[in-house]
Each structure stands twice: as structure tokens, then as C-alpha cells.
Design a protein around this motif. Structure first.
Motif, PDB file in Angstrom:
ATOM      1  N   ALA A  93       0.799  -1.201   0.063  1.00 32.32           N
ATOM      2  CA  ALA A  93      -0.132   0.042   0.089  1.00 32.32           C
ATOM      3  C   ALA A  93       0.846   1.173   0.082  1.00 32.32           C
ATOM      4  N   LEU A  94       1.914   1.358   0.776  1.00 33.19           N
ATOM      5  CA  LEU A  94       2.852   2.374   0.595  1.00 33.19           C
ATOM      6  C   LEU A  94       3.579   2.623  -0.600  1.00 33.19           C
ATOM      7  N   ALA A  95       3.922   1.535  -1.343  1.00 37.67           N
ATOM      8  CA  ALA A  95       4.653   1.897  -2.474  1.00 37.67           C
ATOM      9  C   ALA A  95       3.496   2.343  -3.444  1.00 37.67           C
ATOM     10  N   ALA A  96       2.282   1.881  -3.514  1.00 35.56           N
ATOM     11  CA  ALA A  96       1.340   2.305  -4.345  1.00 35.56           C
ATOM     12  C   ALA A  96       1.033   3.998  -4.141  1.00 35.56           C
ATOM     13  N   ALA A  97       0.808   4.205  -2.770  1.00 33.94           N
ATOM     14  CA  ALA A  97       0.759   5.620  -2.476  1.00 33.94           C
ATOM     15  C   ALA A  97       1.751   6.427  -2.801  1.00 33.94           C
ATOM     16  N   LEU A  98       3.101   6.138  -2.557  1.00 29.88           N
ATOM     17  CA  LEU A  98       4.169   7.261  -3.091  1.00 29.88           C
ATOM     18  C   LEU A  98       4.129   6.978  -4.638  1.00 29.88           C
ATOM     19  N   SER A  99       3.712   6.206  -5.314  1.00 31.86           N
ATOM     20  CA  SER A  99       3.591   6.092  -6.654  1.00 31.86           C
ATOM     21  C   SER A  99       2.427   7.267  -7.245  1.00 31.86           C
ATOM     22  N   ALA A 100       1.487   7.343  -6.379  1.00 31.54           N
ATOM     23  CA  ALA A 100       0.125   8.124  -6.740  1.00 31.54           C
ATOM     24  C   ALA A 100       0.701   9.508  -6.326  1.00 31.54           C
ATOM     25  N   LEU A 101       1.622   9.894  -5.454  1.00 36.51           N
ATOM     26  CA  LEU A 101       2.184  11.043  -5.130  1.00 36.51           C
ATOM     27  C   LEU A 101       3.123  11.672  -6.013  1.00 36.51           C
ATOM     28  N   ARG A 102       3.533  11.083  -7.201  1.00 39.10           N
ATOM     29  CA  ARG A 102       4.660  11.373  -7.981  1.00 39.10           C
ATOM     30  C   ARG A 102       4.225  12.898  -8.764  1.00 39.10           C
ATOM     31  N   LEU A 103       3.105  13.261  -8.902  1.00 47.75           N
ATOM     32  CA  LEU A 103       2.880  14.664  -9.365  1.00 47.75           C
ATOM     33  C   LEU A 103       3.004  15.728  -8.310  1.00 47.75           C
ATOM     34  N   GLY A 104       3.222  15.265  -7.051  1.00 52.04           N
ATOM     35  CA  GLY A 104       2.868  16.303  -6.117  1.00 52.04           C
ATOM     36  C   GLY A 104       1.678  16.103  -5.149  1.00 52.04           C
ATOM     37  N   THR A 105       1.640  16.836  -4.332  1.00 52.42           N
ATOM     38  CA  THR A 105       0.488  16.727  -3.251  1.00 52.42           C
ATOM     39  C   THR A 105      -0.623  17.619  -3.664  1.00 52.42           C
ATOM     40  N   THR A 106      -0.899  17.899  -4.785  1.00 54.78           N
ATOM     41  CA  THR A 106      -1.997  18.805  -5.124  1.00 54.78           C
ATOM     42  C   THR A 106      -3.014  18.460  -6.138  1.00 54.78           C
ATOM     43  N   THR A 107      -2.734  16.867  -6.370  1.00 53.86           N
ATOM     44  CA  THR A 107      -3.820  16.617  -7.368  1.00 53.86           C
ATOM     45  C   THR A 107      -5.092  16.083  -6.372  1.00 53.86           C
ATOM     46  N   PRO A 108      -6.287  16.039  -7.202  1.00 55.35           N
ATOM     47  CA  PRO A 108      -7.333  15.867  -6.422  1.00 55.35           C
ATOM     48  C   PRO A 108      -7.506  14.706  -5.667  1.00 55.35           C
ATOM     49  N   THR A 109      -6.721  13.544  -5.704  1.00 53.56           N
ATOM     50  CA  THR A 109      -6.853  12.458  -4.966  1.00 53.56           C
ATOM     51  C   THR A 109      -5.599  12.272  -3.994  1.00 53.56           C
ATOM     52  N   ALA A 110      -4.573  13.168  -4.006  1.00 53.07           N
ATOM     53  CA  ALA A 110      -3.546  13.228  -3.249  1.00 53.07           C
ATOM     54  C   ALA A 110      -3.585  12.950  -1.785  1.00 53.07           C
ATOM     55  N   HIS A 111      -4.791  13.396  -1.355  1.00 49.99           N
ATOM     56  CA  HIS A 111      -5.100  13.428   0.095  1.00 49.99           C
ATOM     57  C   HIS A 111      -5.441  12.030   0.593  1.00 49.99           C
ATOM     58  N   VAL A 112      -5.963  11.228  -0.276  1.00 47.23           N
ATOM     59  CA  VAL A 112      -6.024   9.751   0.005  1.00 47.23           C
ATOM     60  C   VAL A 112      -4.748   9.015   0.180  1.00 47.23           C
ATOM     61  N   ALA A 113      -3.853   9.366  -0.830  1.00 49.01           N
ATOM     62  CA  ALA A 113      -2.630   8.608  -0.978  1.00 49.01           C
ATOM     63  C   ALA A 113      -1.551   9.260   0.515  1.00 49.01           C
ATOM     64  N   LEU A 114      -1.818  10.423   0.779  1.00 52.30           N
ATOM     65  CA  LEU A 114      -1.076  10.732   1.982  1.00 52.30           C
ATOM     66  C   LEU A 114      -1.643  10.007   3.117  1.00 52.30           C
ATOM     67  N   THR A 115      -2.958   9.916   3.064  1.00 49.19           N
ATOM     68  CA  THR A 115      -3.612   9.070   4.193  1.00 49.19           C
ATOM     69  C   THR A 115      -3.078   7.811   4.364  1.00 49.19           C
ATOM     70  N   VAL A 116      -2.839   7.161   3.369  1.00 52.70           N
ATOM     71  CA  VAL A 116      -2.461   5.569   3.090  1.00 52.70           C
ATOM     72  C   VAL A 116      -1.270   5.593   3.711  1.00 52.70           C
ATOM     73  N   CYS A 117      -0.431   6.781   3.265  1.00 54.35           N
ATOM     74  CA  CYS A 117       1.204   6.673   3.654  1.00 54.35           C
ATOM     75  C   CYS A 117       1.106   6.666   5.188  1.00 54.35           C
ATOM     76  N   ARG A 118       0.271   7.710   5.814  1.00 56.32           N
ATOM     77  CA  ARG A 118       0.431   7.788   7.297  1.00 56.32           C
ATOM     78  C   ARG A 118      -0.024   6.367   7.922  1.00 56.32           C
ATOM     79  N   CYS A 119      -1.022   5.782   7.432  1.00 55.46           N
ATOM     80  CA  CYS A 119      -1.324   4.512   8.036  1.00 55.46           C
ATOM     81  C   CYS A 119      -0.486   3.523   7.771  1.00 55.46           C
ATOM     82  N   ALA A 120       0.338   3.613   6.531  1.00 54.42           N
ATOM     83  CA  ALA A 120       1.067   2.398   6.518  1.00 54.42           C
ATOM     84  C   ALA A 120       2.444   2.632   7.256  1.00 54.42           C
ATOM     85  N   TYR A 121       2.755   3.831   7.578  1.00 55.18           N
ATOM     86  CA  TYR A 121       3.982   4.102   8.384  1.00 55.18           C
ATOM     87  C   TYR A 121       3.769   3.693   9.718  1.00 55.18           C
ATOM     88  N   LEU A 122       2.237   3.793  10.144  1.00 56.41           N
ATOM     89  CA  LEU A 122       2.104   3.491  11.313  1.00 56.41           C
ATOM     90  C   LEU A 122       1.926   2.097  11.651  1.00 56.41           C
TER      91      LEU A 122
END
Length: 586
Positions: free
Chosen positions: A126-155
Motif C-alpha cells: 500500500a505504501l509503494a502504491a501511495a508513493l507512486s500516486a504522489l509523483r505529481l505532487g500533493t496537489t492532485t485531487p486524490t493526493a489526500h487519499v495517498a497521503l492518508t494511506v502513507c500515514r497509516c502504512a508508516y504507523l
């Protein structure tokens, strides 16, 4: 899910535009925060390259036609249909083709994939996929999903520093449902972290805010707020408000059964079973844990199964049912041996439950030296001696992961093991350290629920018959209050109207019905009658290889390794009656 929700997702994430890729250094910084994660697969993590048109140009509306499919994939994620969401993401990715504006769409596909993998309890992928989704930066419409997945995965991976380093995205004044869900989950994750560190007041405030977001924005199905509700319930439980805690979790349990996430399931079933056991209702507790085990089989959540089996060991031991406790411990040992394919976070948790279960069973055997394993011929044996080194290492690892609350349970077992080993001074020192931490945090109920050995040690300190080396006068009022509450709880606990011996068979039957298919139940029954695979194949008019395939799935579901263990377990659970003849080979 209604059409309005599809529209919300479409409006929120359906008008993606290609953006410039982030600087390479920023992307590398994100990737290096992953623990035990290999680089994402090239299928969705390739370097951003200028896309050229291949062949005939496709109209720009092609991407727009993909948006409804993406919205439906998000629906599947919200409903907890992880496997279906992953298949949908794969299908959409195949439809994208060489579109000039496909990079943004592929990033959203990665966000769907990340959320679905998290639902499957695969934090690393999940973390690998979320980092892939963030390759355009954190301003894309669904970047907030990827950021939340990153937080959960790191936890889940125990990387607290990376967890805190991930950017938080506050919702707008009137966010869409998807944004409201991620905002609520961010608050719930913060609440879970504060609870793990035994900052109970902070955990309560954050969980309450998360529940408020869910109420105000109608963030999807009721199961979506299971995590903050369970964290709040755990806080209430530690404060001794057991009825309120039970009501809060019980209201979410039907939704968790239907489509909840694993974090809510582990906390909900564990807490409700703990409450039932403390009320002298072991049958009800075992029913809940058996249901959790069946849900773990259905959703392929080995971590939930391990939590269920470890707690079943605890309840059986408390009822002096050492045969059943040994059986559960053996199943947990098999599950721990099979967890190599699980994510690193799941492996740690399963190993933790395994160590705790073995310690509890070994301590019970020292209390009742005449008890013997139910199946001495079984290949997996639980050591009769408590592994102090394993407990100490587990306690250290848990503290390093900043899970002080989880470390309390391990510390209580370690104190008891030290007493059994005759190391009373060490046990006293560990107990004083634990009481100091618990008093400063306001921990109550977990210590009230401690074993009889530890309770006698605390009571001896309060009465002055046991004097530790350090000065504990400031701890005596707190320790005395714990013992008073323990005596009140014992006095008010209702009699055990549903004894384990009267209910375990019915529980086992219901669990088997949930976990095994009809054909698998027939096959295990025929195995119990001594039939060989060829004889079973003739009886059922199927090929012997088909019988072997069913048997393989059956062994996996029962967490056993061969026919003898499967038939023995099924016999103990009342699923089959042994014919008296020897078991035929596979």
C-alpha cells in the motif's frame, strides 16, 4: 452506495489535469521513508516521461469516460471490497492506453490501488502504491487519499518519524465525501497514536473530532467511523466506563462484519470479548472471538485470526481448559509459521500474539503442573517453561514502536513470569516501573484485569507486607484504588451462566459453518470416518486431485498441516465423529 455518492467522487476526482512532476529529490525523500518496502513495481511507478501521441490521436473525452469507472472503484474501496477494487483498477489501467493526459489518471489509479491494498492489510505494498500516486505532487485531487494511506502504512510499519513527517491535508469548508473520509481517518490515526502512547485525554479529543467529521459530512457507510469509535471505546474502558465502551463498539459490529477495515475489527472484537470475559461470560467471549477468526478467514486477515486465537488461549486458561488452550496455541503456532507471505507489519503482530499465547499457556502450566497437552503426538509443542528472553525482547520492540499501551500487557506477563521463575526482586522492580507509568497516564482497567499473581503482589505492596527496594509511598493510593476496584468488579460480576463447557461446541459449529464451504465440511467428515482420498473421490463422484485441492484449502482455513491434525481439530470442535479406525494417508 447511491448515485449521489458516485457524483461526489466524480466531481472531486474526475477532472484531473496533468501537472509537472515533483523534483527528483522530493520523490526520493518520500520513497526513503518506507520501511522494509521494495521499490514500487514499474507497472505504475515509472519515471514521469513526456508522453507523445501514438498513432491516431484520441479525443480528450476519452479520459472523461474513464472517470465513472474510477468513481465506481472508489465505491468499492469505501464498501471494503478490496479485491474488486484492485481488479477494477487493473482494468481501468488497461483502458488508459497512450493518452496524452494519462499520467494524472494513472496516479489516481495508484491511489485506488493503495487504499485497496491497505484494506487487505498489506502495508508495504500500500505504501509503494501511495508513493507512486504522489509523483505529481500533493496537489492532485486524490493526493489526500495517498497521503492518508502513507500515514497509516508508516504507523503499521512502526515508523513513527515518517508518520509524523507526512503532510496533513485539512478538508475544505464543504469537502466531498472522499475528502471528508480521509480527514476523519487522519484524525482517527492521530487518536490511535495518542492512545498507543497512553495520552488518553488527547486520544479522546481526537477520536471525538473524527466522529464529529463523520457525522457532519456523512462520510460514507457507518463502518467507516469504526476506528475512531473503537479508540474512544478503549479510552472509556480504561476509565472504567465499561457499559458505555461496550455500547459504542457493539453499534459498529454489524457494519464491521459486512465491510469494515481490519483495524476496527481487531479492536472491536478484542474489546467486546474482553468485556464479556470480565463479566464471567466466557461463552459469549469465545463466540465473539470465533466469529473474528471466521471473519479473518473470509477476508484473508491473518492478523485478526492471530489476535482471536491468542485471546482464546487466555480465556481457556482462565477456565482451566488446558486442552483447548493448547489447541488454540498450536493453531496460532501454525499461523505464525505461515505468515512469511504477510506484510512486515502483520508478521510483527502475529509473532507478538504467538509469544503472548505461549507465555500465558506456560504460566498456566506452572500453576497446574498436572495438566498435559491434549495431543502429545502433535508435531508442534508449546514449551512448559516461560521464555523470559522472548518476553523481554518483545517488550523492548513494542516500546521502540512507541506502543506503550501494548507494552503494558507484555509487562504484566513478564512480571508474572519473573515471579514464577523465583526472581521476585526483579518482578517488584518491573511492577513499580509499570505502576509509575500507569499512574501518570491514568491507566486503570488493564491493571484491574491483571492476573491473580500480579494482583497479590500489588495488594501486598498496598498492605505493607511486601516492600520494594525503591520508595513507593506516592504510588500506594493509586495501587490501593486499583485493588478496591478489582474487588468491586469481582463482587458485582454476574455468575457464569454460559460456561465454556456448555457453549464451546455450539460456537465451534457456527464458526465452521462460516469458515468452511459445504464441500469442505463433507470432506472433513469423510476423513473423520477414515476414508482415503480415492474413496472420498468415488463417494463424491469427483477426481482424487479435486479432493486434494479441497483438502489443501481446508488445512489452510483450520491452520493445520496435515490430515491427522485436521481430523483431530475437527473432532475436538464437534464437526466430525471419529470412526475408530486409523486415518488413511493423503
Amino acid at each position: 452506495m447511491n448515485e449521489a455518492f458516485v457524483c461526489d467522487i466524480h466531481q472531486e476526482a474526475g477532472h484531473l489535469q496533468p501537472r509537472a512532476a515533483p523534483p527528483r529529490g522530493q520523490s526520493d525523500a518520500l520513497v526513503t521513508r518506507a520501511l522494509h518496502v521494495v521499490p514500487p513495481a514499474p507497472v505504475f511507478v515509472d519515471d514521469v516521461q513526456p508522453l507523445t501521441r501514438v498513432g491516431r490521436e484520441r479525443p480528450a473525452a476519452s479520459v472523461a469516460r474513464i472517470h465513472p469507472d474510477l468513481a465506481r472503484a472508489w465505491q468499492m474501496v469505501i464498501r471494503g471490497e478490496a479485491a474488486e477494487a484492485l481488479l477494477s483498477a487493473q482494468r481501468i489501467e488497461g483502458q488508459v492506453g497512450p493518452l496524452t493526459d494519462a499520467v494524472a489518471v494513472r496516479c489516481e489509479i495508484s491511489a485506488v490501488r493503495a487504499a485497496a491494498l491497505l484494506l487487505q492489510d498489506d502495508a508495504g505494498a500500500a505504501l509503494a502504491a501511495a508513493l507512486s500516486a504522489l509523483r505529481l505532487g500533493t496537489t492532485t485531487p486524490t493526493a489526500h487519499v495517498a497521503l492518508t494511506v502513507c500515514r497509516c502504512a508508516y504507523l503499521r510499519l512502526g515508523d513513527a518519524e515518517s508518520f509524523y513527517a507526512v503532510e496533513r491535508r485539512a478538508p475544505d469548508g464543504q469537502p466531498g465525501r472522499l475528502r471528508a473520509i480521509t480527514a476523519m481517518l487522519d484524525l482517527a490515526l492521530d487518536a490511535a497514536v495518542e492512545f498507543a502512547q497512553m495520552h488518553f485525554n488527547a486520544a479522546r479529543l481526537l477520536a471525538d473530532d473524527a466522529l464529529d467529521v463523520a457525522r457532519r459530512f456523512g462520510a460514507g457507510p457507518a463502518t467507516i467511523d469504526a476506528l475512531p469509535a473503537c479508540v474512544m471505546a478503549q479510552v472509556l474502558y480504561e476509565e472504567g466506563r465499561v457499559d458505555e465502551s461496550e455500547a459504542l463498539v457493539a453499534a459498529r459490529l454489524p457494519g464491521i462484519r459486512q465491510g469494515g477495515a481490519i483495524e476496527g475489527a481487531v479492536r472491536a472484537y478484542g474489546l467486546l470479548a474482553r468485556i464479556a470475559a470480565n463479566r464471567r461470560q466466557p461463552g459469549q467471549a469465545l463466540l465473539l472471538l470465533a466469529e473474528a477468526d471466521a471473519l479473518g478467514i473470509k477476508r484473508n486477515w491473518p492478523r485478526l485470526r492471530a489476535a482471536s486465537l491468542a485471546q482464546q488461549v487466555e480465556i481457556h486458561v482462565a477456565a482451566d481448559r488446558f486442552d483447548e488452550a493448547t489447541l488454540c496455541a498450536q493453531r496460532l503456532a501454525v499461523l505464525a509459521g505461515q505468515c512469511g507471505a504477510a506484510s512486515s507489519s502483520a508478521r510483527f503482530e502475529i509473532a507478538r500474539y504467538h509469544v503472548l499465547a505461549e507465555a500465558r499457556l506456560a504460566l498456566a502450566r506452572t500453576h497446574s503442573p498436572t495438566c498435559a497437552p491434549a495431543f502429545p503426538q502433535a508435531p508442534i509443542q508449546i514449551s512448559a517453561a516461560v521464555d523470559l528472553a522472548a518476553l523481554r525482547q518483545l517488550h523492548c520492540d513494542t516500546v521502540l514502536r512507541r506502543d506503550r499501551y501494548g507494552a503494558v500487557t507484555i509487562a504484566l506477563l513478564l512480571i508474572e513470569a519473573l515471579l514464577v521463575a523465583g526472581l521476585r526482586d526483579d518482578a517488584l522492580e518491573a511492577l513499580v516501573t509499570l505502576l509509575k507509568q500507569a499512574a501518570s497516564a491514568g491507566l486503570q482497567q488493564t491493571l484491574v484485569d491483571c492476573s491473580e499473581r500480579v494482583a497479590k503482589l500489588i495488594d501486598g505492596m498496598v498492605r505493607g507486607s511486601i516492600v520494594p527496594a525503591s520508595d513507593v509511598r506516592e504510588l500506594l493510593p493509586y495501587a490501593g484504588a486499583l485493588m478496591s476496584r478489582r474487588r468491586r468488579s469481582a463482587a458485582h460480576a454476574q455468575p457464569a451462566c454460559d460456561t465454556v463447557r456448555d457453549t464451546v461446541r455450539d460456537i465451534a459449529r457456527s464458526v465452521a459453518a462460516m469458515g468452511l464451504s459445504e464441500r469442505e465440511r463433507v470432506i472433513i467428515g469423510l476423513m473423520g470416518r477414515g476414508l482415503t482420498n480415492k474413496q472420498i473421490a468415488i463417494r463424491l463422484c469427483i477426481a482424487p486431485e479435486t479432493v486434494k485441492s479441497h483438502a489443501k484449502h481446508l488445512y489452510s482455513k483450520l491452520s493445520v498441516r496435515n490430515r491427522i491434525e485436521a481430523v483431530t481439530l475437527a473432532s475436538r470442535l464437534g464437526l466430525v465423529r471419529l470412526s475408530g479406525c486409523g486415518h488413511a494417508g493423503d
